[in-house]
Enzyme design. Structure first.
Site, mmCIF file in Angstrom:
data_model
loop_
_atom_site.group_PDB
_atom_site.id
_atom_site.type_symbol
_atom_site.label_atom_id
_atom_site.label_comp_id
_atom_site.label_asym_id
_atom_site.label_seq_id
_atom_site.Cartn_x
_atom_site.Cartn_y
_atom_site.Cartn_z
ATOM 1 N N THR A 62 -15.015 -22.268 74.846
ATOM 2 C CA THR A 62 -15.503 -22.522 73.485
ATOM 3 C C THR A 62 -16.543 -21.487 73.084
ATOM 4 O O THR A 62 -16.580 -21.029 71.935
ATOM 5 C CB THR A 62 -16.076 -23.945 73.384
ATOM 6 O OG1 THR A 62 -15.036 -24.884 73.678
ATOM 7 C CG2 THR A 62 -16.612 -24.220 71.988
ATOM 8 N N ILE A 78 -22.866 -31.796 79.782
ATOM 9 C CA ILE A 78 -23.340 -33.186 79.809
ATOM 10 C C ILE A 78 -24.405 -33.406 78.734
ATOM 11 O O ILE A 78 -24.467 -34.457 78.097
ATOM 12 C CB ILE A 78 -23.909 -33.542 81.197
ATOM 13 C CG1 ILE A 78 -22.886 -33.242 82.295
ATOM 14 C CG2 ILE A 78 -24.322 -35.005 81.251
ATOM 15 C CD1 ILE A 78 -21.544 -33.899 82.100
ATOM 16 N N ARG A 114 -37.324 -4.762 58.805
ATOM 17 C CA ARG A 114 -37.300 -3.590 57.941
ATOM 18 C C ARG A 114 -38.494 -2.695 58.273
ATOM 19 O O ARG A 114 -39.484 -3.145 58.870
ATOM 20 C CB ARG A 114 -37.358 -4.009 56.476
ATOM 21 C CG ARG A 114 -36.092 -4.696 55.979
ATOM 22 C CD ARG A 114 -36.274 -5.253 54.582
ATOM 23 N NE ARG A 114 -36.485 -4.196 53.581
ATOM 24 C CZ ARG A 114 -36.715 -4.437 52.296
ATOM 25 N NH1 ARG A 114 -36.793 -5.697 51.859
ATOM 26 N NH2 ARG A 114 -36.881 -3.431 51.448
ATOM 27 N N HIS A 115 -38.381 -1.451 57.882
ATOM 28 C CA HIS A 115 -39.509 -0.528 58.017
ATOM 29 C C HIS A 115 -40.697 -1.040 57.197
ATOM 30 O O HIS A 115 -40.543 -1.883 56.304
ATOM 31 C CB HIS A 115 -39.101 0.862 57.518
ATOM 32 C CG HIS A 115 -38.546 0.830 56.114
ATOM 33 N ND1 HIS A 115 -39.341 0.780 54.989
ATOM 34 C CD2 HIS A 115 -37.266 0.817 55.665
ATOM 35 C CE1 HIS A 115 -38.592 0.742 53.905
ATOM 36 N NE2 HIS A 115 -37.321 0.770 54.284
ATOM 37 N N ASN A 130 -40.633 2.310 47.922
ATOM 38 C CA ASN A 130 -40.674 0.868 47.662
ATOM 39 C C ASN A 130 -41.698 0.549 46.581
ATOM 40 O O ASN A 130 -41.452 -0.285 45.695
ATOM 41 C CB ASN A 130 -41.032 0.090 48.936
ATOM 42 C CG ASN A 130 -39.915 0.071 49.963
ATOM 43 O OD1 ASN A 130 -40.157 0.123 51.167
ATOM 44 N ND2 ASN A 130 -38.682 -0.015 49.496
ATOM 45 N N ARG A 188 -38.987 6.773 57.381
ATOM 46 C CA ARG A 188 -39.777 5.545 57.205
ATOM 47 C C ARG A 188 -39.576 4.560 58.358
ATOM 48 O O ARG A 188 -40.489 3.789 58.667
ATOM 49 C CB ARG A 188 -39.464 4.896 55.861
ATOM 50 C CG ARG A 188 -38.018 4.599 55.541
ATOM 51 C CD ARG A 188 -37.910 4.162 54.079
ATOM 52 N NE ARG A 188 -36.576 3.787 53.641
ATOM 53 C CZ ARG A 188 -35.662 4.632 53.185
ATOM 54 N NH1 ARG A 188 -35.944 5.934 53.137
ATOM 55 N NH2 ARG A 188 -34.474 4.202 52.786
ATOM 56 N N GLU A 229 -29.874 3.581 55.781
ATOM 57 C CA GLU A 229 -29.680 2.713 54.626
ATOM 58 C C GLU A 229 -28.373 3.035 53.910
ATOM 59 O O GLU A 229 -27.830 4.139 54.041
ATOM 60 C CB GLU A 229 -30.876 2.866 53.659
ATOM 61 C CG GLU A 229 -30.814 2.035 52.386
ATOM 62 C CD GLU A 229 -30.758 0.530 52.611
ATOM 63 O OE1 GLU A 229 -29.797 0.078 53.272
ATOM 64 O OE2 GLU A 229 -31.638 -0.189 52.111
ATOM 65 N N HIS A 279 -33.073 -0.943 57.552
ATOM 66 C CA HIS A 279 -33.199 -1.054 56.104
ATOM 67 C C HIS A 279 -32.533 -2.337 55.613
ATOM 68 O O HIS A 279 -31.752 -2.968 56.321
ATOM 69 C CB HIS A 279 -32.578 0.170 55.438
ATOM 70 C CG HIS A 279 -33.045 1.463 56.016
ATOM 71 N ND1 HIS A 279 -34.123 2.162 55.523
ATOM 72 C CD2 HIS A 279 -32.594 2.186 57.088
ATOM 73 C CE1 HIS A 279 -34.310 3.257 56.244
ATOM 74 N NE2 HIS A 279 -33.396 3.296 57.202
ATOM 75 N N VAL A 306 -28.560 -2.711 55.641
ATOM 76 C CA VAL A 306 -28.078 -2.674 57.019
ATOM 77 C C VAL A 306 -28.431 -3.969 57.744
ATOM 78 O O VAL A 306 -27.590 -4.567 58.437
ATOM 79 C CB VAL A 306 -28.671 -1.457 57.751
ATOM 80 C CG1 VAL A 306 -28.367 -1.520 59.239
ATOM 81 C CG2 VAL A 306 -28.133 -0.169 57.151
#
Length: 753
Positions: free
Chosen positions: A366, A484, A567-568, A574, A619, A640, A706, A709
């Protein structure tokens, strides 16, 4: 037991806490274990520990501390020794469970633990019973470690979750100050306290916490459920009422359909979701708690209920069912090309693939099926997992003893073959509606059963067997204990030992009649689960998808290890709202890089085999720079998403200057490809080698990448539909910890800023 407080030193002393720990100022975590060499009287005598401070403060046997059963033969007691107790003086004794008979103290001198080191060589505890005529021997394991910050945090978390004091001294094991001191935001060493749990934030409701659930329960629900949640007589034999509380997931043929979303904590006995076998659609029944939902496209060809962040409402794309069902995978590149080639060159049944599991219980079938289902869905193949054990429990109940599984029990054999045929019929019917890959999960331990399945699949789907063979007794024993603890078959069995021996008997019954696969097309995995070698045998396997499956199985294993995704740190692009680019970190991003380095140092302090993966963009490299002591690897595959001609633009600039592109992306973010750039499907395709390598790793990995990603990587572990990937929340300055292990995948999030 002891207490320890988290006091942040000033910023000039970044390693002060480590220095103090090395000098012995920390606490010792002591684990005492006893293993029975004989099963005689095991239910009658309970091992205890007694001795001097800090255990109980006296040598009174009536105040001895009971050890807890860790497995069928192992007993364990763990505690923290305060720093003002350098010496621990103790002995083991056996107490009768049901009588007032005197306690039996182990032979030999007292055990002396000084500074975490056991004096002398006492690897066994010998007890003399019945006036000295009977000797009972236990193997002894004593381990003492200096408590790390993460150990302290885990102990404190366990206390908070259990909401009860320690059984050792009546107070919590660890007491610490979890409130950050002022003025520490810009100091990387002081901003992370010993209590890492202070930074935990809630994970999304549709997260990777499937590891907390029994994997077989997450598989397909039988189509033949009636209005009373019971099997219909038409499905074979008399109906058996069964109460269930799991949502059913089936292809819908209409645009909108109101369904009930059961509360997973409640089991409904007379209302739920009903499916019509003739048309394969769902009908609504009585509403529960006012929760309503709509079927929406999963993005891989089958519908799914998608819950909004409000937890009580659902969203739907009104046009998702207006398009005809496309048998080609919702993928890109090689995956789609191979699917087209198979359809153009192969017979009709080659468009559908049935993977039939074979193997004794507790061999990881499984687990393997669930991982394979997640992988194929992530690649874009419409895949479903059918578990015959779930069919059996829903039709016949969960109270079947080991005798039901005997090879000389004709009634049991007939009943098990019946539910296996029902599951196979459901899987083939789903394929005829457009499904691509069905995974049939059962022991299928006899040639007769496998021949029956091959006859049912003839002319309808291509079939191959996947046999899991494990000869490692330690792994088998661990899997039995998990079975169990988690399986609904033993949910109503309060006695762990009774369940354990019943399952052992069931396993013996299967072993007597087991026949390894020698017929048809098959893949055999022999001792592959440990990740330390083994064999994989392939017979009569051809085609792109079966080849990818073989490659995936070669690289999977059960070794528990965390994978940290982040993330960076915030970049200057940004701040400006620009996509793509290759800018450096902002001041805030540099602070996060230091905080991340401190976090990794504390979280992976004892994991020196860990590694740091980044993209090739500066970055992410700058974010990883402050981390020391671990190898760093740059992956171009982790770059990215390529924004093409839109690279360096803001979304407002795209909307203003390229309105058609803006609207196209808004309508279908998954498939939209930036001009001269990439789509999310392109990103998924280039990330497949990263996924394979993450599966192959046995040590922790920190992935600094990034947003697009990490959305794709996270969707793989959390088993999220492709359609949802562009909308998954991956905030800045947050660490997503994915814990991979034998019980599945679990998630935890830390927000450092």
């Amino acid at each position: 037991m002891g207490t320890g407080s988290s006091k942040n030193p000033d910023c000039s002393s970044s390693h002060g806490s480590d220095d103090r720990e090395d000098q012995g100022g920390g606490q010792l975590y002591v684990s005492l274990k006893m293993e029975e060499n004989s099963y005689l009287l095991k239910s009658e005598l309970i091992p205890h520990v007694y001795g001097s401070v800090p255990l109980v403060g006296s040598w009174d046997p009536s105040k001895a501390l009971a050890m807890e059963r860790e497995s069928s033969s192992m007993w364990e007691l763990s505690f923290v020794v305060p720093p003002n107790h350098e010496t621990l003086d103790f002995k083991f004794l056996l107490k009768p469970k049901y009588s007032n008979s005197p306690c039996v103290v182990e032979e030999g001198p007292n055990r002396l633990l000084t500074g975490g080191t056991l004096q002398g060589d006492a690897r066994s505890a010998v007890f003399r019973l019945s006036g000295g005529e009977v000797l009972l021997e236990y193997r002894v394991f004593i381990k003492a470690d200096r408590v790390s910050p993460f150990d302290l945090a885990a102990s404190w978390r366990a206390y908070q979750e259990n909401l009860q004091p320690s059984t050792v001294r009546g107070i919590p094991d660890v007491s610490m100050n979890s409130v950050p001191e002022s003025g520490t935001e810009n100091c990387s060493s002081a901003s992370l306290e010993l209590d890492l749990e202070h930074y935990v934030v809630p994970a999304p409701t549709t997260s990777a916490n499937s590891g907390l659930l029994y994997a077989a329960n997450m598989t397909e629900t039988p189509r033949s459920l009636s209005h009373a949640n019971a099997f219909s007589k038409a499905a074979g034999g008399a109906s058996h009422p069964v109460s269930i509380g799991v949502p059913t997931e089936r292809p819908a043929t209409i645009k909108e359909m109101e369904v009930i979303v059961p509360d997973p904590t409640i089991v409904y006995s007379s209302s739920g979701i009903v499916e019509s076998k003739s048309v394969g659609t769902l009908s609504s029944l009585q509403k529960q708690d006012g929760q309503r939902g709509l079927f929406v496209d999963r993005g891989v060809g089958s519908p799914r209920l998608v819950k909004s962040p409000s937890l009580t409402t659902f969203t739907v794309d009104q046009n998702v069912h207006s398009e005809a069902k496309n048998p080609i995978p919702a993928a890109a590149g090689a995956v789609a090309a191979a699917a087209v080639a198979d359809q153009m060159l192969g017979p009709k049944e080659d468009r559908h693939l049935a993977i039939v599991l074979v193997g004794l219980p507790a061999r990881g079938k499984t687990f393997t099926a669930a991982k394979l289902t997640r992988y194929l869905r992530w690649l874009g193949h419409d895949t479903k997992h059918f578990n015959v054990g779930k069919y059996r429990r829903l039709k016949l109940g969960t109270n079947q003893s080991a005798d039901f599984f005997r090879g000389d029990n004709p009634e049991g054999i007939e009943a098990r073959n019946e539910v296996a045929a029902l599951a196979m019929e459901d899987m083939i019917a789903w394929m005829q509606e457009g499904g691509q890959v069905g995974i049939f999960d059962a022991t299928n331990s006899s040639r007769k059963r496998r021949n029956m399945l091959m006859r049912m699949a003839e002319g309808k789907c291509k079939i191959f067997f996947l046999e899991t063979i494990c000869n490692d007794r330690q792994i088998i024993e661990r899997n039995i204990r998990l079975k169990i603890q988690q399986s609904p078959d033993y949910a109503e069995e309060p006695d762990f030992e009774a369940g354990y021996w019943d399952f052992r008997s069931r396993l013996d019954n299967y072993e007597k009649v087991y026949e390894t696969v020698e017929e048809g097309s098959y893949i055999k995995m022999i001792d592959m689960v440990s990740g330390h070698g083994g064999q994989i045998q392939v017979n009569n396997i051809s085609g792109y998808l079966p080849g990818r499956i073989v490659f995936f199985l070669v690289n999977t294993h059960l070794t528990p290890r965390p994978i940290l995704l982040t993330r960076h740190g915030e970049s200057r692009d940004n701040v400006r709202g620009r996509i793509g680019g290759d800018s450096v970190l902002s001041d805030t991003g540099e602070v996060y890089a230091k905080k991340l380095a401190n976090f990794v140092e504390k979280r992976l302090k004892n994991e020196r085999a860990a590694s740091i993966w980044t993209s090739t963009l500066q970055r992410t490299i700058l974010t990883a720079n402050p981390i020391v002591g671990f190898p760093k690897i740059q992956w171009r595959a982790l770059d990215e998403i390529n924004a093409g001609v839109c690279d360096g633009m803001t979304y407002e600039e795209i909307k203003k200057n390229m309105p058609d592109e803006y609207e196209s992306r808004k309508k279908d973010k998954l498939r939209y490809r930036y001009p001269r750039g990439e789509s999310y499907l392109d990103v998924i395709q280039r990330l497949e080698p990263v996924i394979i390598e993450l599966e192959r790793q046995r040590a922790p990995v920190v992935v600094i990448s990034h947003q697009a990603v990490l959305r794709a990587l996270y969707a793989y572990f959390a088993d999220r539909p492709l359609k949802e990937i562009p909308h998954i929340e991956v905030p800045l300055h947050t660490i997503i910890e994915i814990q991979m292990g034998v019980s599945g995948v679990q998630e935890k999030r830390y927000k450092l800023m």
